[in-house]
Design an enzyme around this catalytic site. Structure first.
Site, PDB file in Angstrom:
ATOM      1  N   ARG A   7       0.820  -1.203   0.000  1.00 39.69           N
ATOM      2  CA  ARG A   7       0.000   0.000   0.000  1.00 39.69           C
ATOM      3  C   ARG A   7       0.854   1.252   0.000  1.00 39.69           C
ATOM      4  O   ARG A   7       1.985   1.257   0.448  1.00 39.69           O
ATOM      5  CB  ARG A   7      -0.876   0.031   1.261  1.00 39.69           C
ATOM      6  CG  ARG A   7      -2.068  -0.890   1.248  1.00 39.69           C
ATOM      7  CD  ARG A   7      -3.125  -0.498   0.234  1.00 39.69           C
ATOM      8  NE  ARG A   7      -3.370   0.930   0.149  1.00 39.69           N
ATOM      9  CZ  ARG A   7      -4.212   1.622   0.909  1.00 39.69           C
ATOM     10  NH1 ARG A   7      -4.905   1.031   1.841  1.00 39.69           N
ATOM     11  NH2 ARG A   7      -4.359   2.914   0.726  1.00 39.69           N
ATOM     12  N   ARG A  64       2.541   4.009 -16.353  1.00 41.61           N
ATOM     13  CA  ARG A  64       2.920   3.751 -17.745  1.00 41.61           C
ATOM     14  C   ARG A  64       4.190   4.519 -18.104  1.00 41.61           C
ATOM     15  O   ARG A  64       5.075   3.987 -18.780  1.00 41.61           O
ATOM     16  CB  ARG A  64       1.782   4.144 -18.699  1.00 41.61           C
ATOM     17  CG  ARG A  64       0.535   3.308 -18.540  1.00 41.61           C
ATOM     18  CD  ARG A  64       0.659   1.979 -19.263  1.00 41.61           C
ATOM     19  NE  ARG A  64      -0.572   1.225 -19.108  1.00 41.61           N
ATOM     20  CZ  ARG A  64      -0.662   0.063 -18.490  1.00 41.61           C
ATOM     21  NH1 ARG A  64       0.408  -0.504 -17.988  1.00 41.61           N
ATOM     22  NH2 ARG A  64      -1.808  -0.565 -18.393  1.00 41.61           N
ATOM     23  N   CYS A  75      -7.917   2.383 -12.259  1.00 41.23           N
ATOM     24  CA  CYS A  75      -8.163   3.536 -11.391  1.00 41.23           C
ATOM     25  C   CYS A  75      -9.628   3.554 -10.988  1.00 41.23           C
ATOM     26  O   CYS A  75     -10.498   3.154 -11.753  1.00 41.23           O
ATOM     27  CB  CYS A  75      -7.846   4.843 -12.120  1.00 41.23           C
ATOM     28  SG  CYS A  75      -6.140   5.013 -12.641  1.00 41.23           S
ATOM     29  N   GLU A  78     -12.421   6.971  -4.727  1.00 39.28           N
ATOM     30  CA  GLU A  78     -12.725   6.634  -3.341  1.00 39.28           C
ATOM     31  C   GLU A  78     -14.162   7.047  -3.037  1.00 39.28           C
ATOM     32  O   GLU A  78     -14.701   7.960  -3.667  1.00 39.28           O
ATOM     33  CB  GLU A  78     -11.804   7.415  -2.383  1.00 39.28           C
ATOM     34  CG  GLU A  78     -10.375   6.965  -2.383  1.00 39.28           C
ATOM     35  CD  GLU A  78     -10.136   5.717  -1.554  1.00 39.28           C
ATOM     36  OE1 GLU A  78     -10.913   5.416  -0.625  1.00 39.28           O
ATOM     37  OE2 GLU A  78      -9.152   5.039  -1.848  1.00 39.28           O
ATOM     38  N   ARG A  90      -4.244   7.007  -3.694  1.00 38.85           N
ATOM     39  CA  ARG A  90      -3.863   5.771  -3.017  1.00 38.85           C
ATOM     40  C   ARG A  90      -3.493   4.714  -4.062  1.00 38.85           C
ATOM     41  O   ARG A  90      -4.007   4.740  -5.176  1.00 38.85           O
ATOM     42  CB  ARG A  90      -5.012   5.269  -2.146  1.00 38.85           C
ATOM     43  CG  ARG A  90      -5.303   6.155  -0.939  1.00 38.85           C
ATOM     44  CD  ARG A  90      -6.533   5.653  -0.197  1.00 38.85           C
ATOM     45  NE  ARG A  90      -6.758   6.341   1.045  1.00 38.85           N
ATOM     46  CZ  ARG A  90      -7.470   7.472   1.179  1.00 38.85           C
ATOM     47  NH1 ARG A  90      -8.013   8.036   0.118  1.00 38.85           N
ATOM     48  NH2 ARG A  90      -7.628   8.032   2.360  1.00 38.85           N
ATOM     49  N   TYR A 108       3.810   6.152   2.707  1.00 42.19           N
ATOM     50  CA  TYR A 108       2.844   7.244   2.811  1.00 42.19           C
ATOM     51  C   TYR A 108       3.607   8.562   2.770  1.00 42.19           C
ATOM     52  O   TYR A 108       4.499   8.782   3.597  1.00 42.19           O
ATOM     53  CB  TYR A 108       2.023   7.108   4.098  1.00 42.19           C
ATOM     54  CG  TYR A 108       1.124   5.898   4.028  1.00 42.19           C
ATOM     55  CD1 TYR A 108      -0.184   6.017   3.594  1.00 42.19           C
ATOM     56  CD2 TYR A 108       1.612   4.633   4.326  1.00 42.19           C
ATOM     57  CE1 TYR A 108      -0.998   4.896   3.474  1.00 42.19           C
ATOM     58  CE2 TYR A 108       0.809   3.515   4.210  1.00 42.19           C
ATOM     59  CZ  TYR A 108      -0.492   3.660   3.787  1.00 42.19           C
ATOM     60  OH  TYR A 108      -1.285   2.553   3.666  1.00 42.19           O
ATOM     61  N   ARG A 116      -1.565   6.973   8.234  1.00 42.12           N
ATOM     62  CA  ARG A 116      -0.958   5.788   8.847  1.00 42.12           C
ATOM     63  C   ARG A 116       0.269   6.179   9.688  1.00 42.12           C
ATOM     64  O   ARG A 116       1.404   5.894   9.319  1.00 42.12           O
ATOM     65  CB  ARG A 116      -0.539   4.794   7.766  1.00 42.12           C
ATOM     66  CG  ARG A 116      -1.664   4.137   7.013  1.00 42.12           C
ATOM     67  CD  ARG A 116      -2.536   3.238   7.901  1.00 42.12           C
ATOM     68  NE  ARG A 116      -1.793   2.231   8.640  1.00 42.12           N
ATOM     69  CZ  ARG A 116      -1.577   1.002   8.203  1.00 42.12           C
ATOM     70  NH1 ARG A 116      -2.040   0.608   7.038  1.00 42.12           N
ATOM     71  NH2 ARG A 116      -0.891   0.154   8.946  1.00 42.12           N
TER      72      ARG A 116
END
Length: 123
Positions: A7, A64, A75, A78, A90, A108, A116
């Protein structure tokens, strides 16, 4: 060898294509470096999301540009949760690796570090 999820997240100051692509590229480069991913053949797929306030460009374009020509990329937006962090990108990479789950490095950057605080990159 196992498939592991890696992540990461970052933010931008405005919804501008160049800024979104630059931030996404920087995030991907740090995720790849931190997890010692040198061969894109090891990447099973990459899933990007953006908050609903980012509509200028698909973040996958940055992947890419880095050379992920054969990696499946997607894609999505959210969900619009009230009070959620704005202008956030994200990513979740699915990677074939010998690393243990505990060895995977999640990254992050920028304001996304606040998401986080328990992750080393957010320190």
């Amino acid at each position: 060898m196992s498939v592991r999820g890696i992540r990461g997240a970052t933010t931008v100051t405005q919804d501008e294509s160049r800024e979104v692509l630059a931030a996404t590229r920087a995030l991907l480069e740090q995720v790849l470096e931190a997890n010692r991913i040198e061969n894109f053949e090891d990447i099973v797929s990459v899933f990007f999301t953006t908050t609903p306030d980012l509509i200028s460009v698909f973040p996958a374009e940055a992947a890419r540009e880095l050379g992920m020509k054969s990696v499946p990329l997607i894609c999505a937006s959210e969900i619009a949760v009230k009070g959620a962090m704005p202008r956030c990108i994200r990513v979740m990479l699915h990677v074939n690796t010998d690393q243990k789950q505990s060895e995977v490095v999640h990254v992050y950057l920028n304001e996304a570090q606040k998401l986080r605080p328990d992750v080393a990159s957010a320190q």
